[in-house]
Design an enzyme around this catalytic site. Sequence first.
Site, PDB file in Angstrom:
ATOM      1  CG  ASN A  95     -89.551  68.632  25.011  1.00  0.00           C
ATOM      2  OD1 ASN A  95     -88.969  68.432  26.077  1.00  0.00           O
ATOM      3  ND2 ASN A  95     -90.867  68.790  24.953  1.00  0.00           N
ATOM      4  CB  SER A 147     -83.772  60.698  30.815  1.00  0.00           C
ATOM      5  OG  SER A 147     -84.006  60.227  32.125  1.00  0.00           O
ATOM      6  CE1 TYR A 160     -88.223  58.326  29.152  1.00  0.00           C
ATOM      7  CE2 TYR A 160     -86.743  57.998  31.017  1.00  0.00           C
ATOM      8  CZ  TYR A 160     -87.402  58.849  30.138  1.00  0.00           C
ATOM      9  OH  TYR A 160     -87.236  60.205  30.251  1.00  0.00           O
TER      10      TYR A 160
END
Length: 255
Positions: A95, A147, A160
Site C-alpha cells: 500500500n 491507481s 506517478y
Amino acid sequence: MSYSIENSIKGKVCLITGGTKGIGKECARQMAKMGAKVIVIGRYEKGLNEVEEELKLSSPESVAIKADISSLAEIKEMFLQVKNRFGTVDVLVNNAGTNRRTKAIEVTEEEWDTIINLNVKGAFFCSQEAAKLMDPGKVNKIINISSQYGHVGSSNRSVYCTSKGAVELLTKSLAVEWAPHILVNAVAPTFIETELTKELFEDEKTRKNLLERIPLKRGGTVKDVVGAILYLASDLSNMTTGSSLLVDGGWTAGS
C-alpha cells in the site's frame, strides 16, 4: 455452502505497508477485527505506536514495525523480524506510495527516484521477500495498490503514472511466475477522500472537475478501497490472479 470473507481472513498473517494512515490503516483495522495477525509497516514511530495499540485490542498478536520500504536493506531487516516472530506471511498488501504533481519538463532526478523507489522498487522487493516466507502448500495473496493512473495518463503526473503503470505489469508478471500458490492482484482507485486529498476536495473548482470525470459523481472512500482489498485477500478470490480491480467510479471506462 457458506462463503465469508471474515472466516477466510481469520488467523492469517497479513502485512500492510504504509499502514499508519488512510487506506492502509483502515485495512489493518478491518483485518484485525476479522481475527488476522496484522503487521503494519511505516516510517514514523508515533503513528506506528498508535496503530499497534489500537490493533492489539482486536488482535493481540498484531505488531507495527518501523521501516522505509524504498530501502532494500530496511525491507530485508523488516522481513527478518517478521520471519522470527511469525515464520510466514499469508497476505501482503503493498500500500505504501507517494506522488508529486510536477510538469514533465520540470521533473528532477530526486523526484523521479523518490516516486519510483517507493512505488515500484518497494513493492517489488517487499513481494520478493514475502514470497520467500509464503507456504507453497497454501494459497497466498499479494495485493498491490495501484491507481486509475496506471491505466490512463494525466498532465503533471508523468512519473506517478509511470510508477503505477509499472505496478500494473509487475502484478501480471508475478501472477504468472508465482502461480499457483501465490495469487497477485492490484486495486486501482480513483481519487479517494482522505486527509491527503482533503484540500483537493475542499477546492470547489477542483472538486467539480474531478466529479465530472467520475460517472458515479463522487470521490471514492477508504471503505470502497478496503472492501476490494478484503475480497482479494479472502478465499472468495481464489480463481483471480493477474487482475487489476478498478475502484474508480467508472473514470477509466469513460476515458
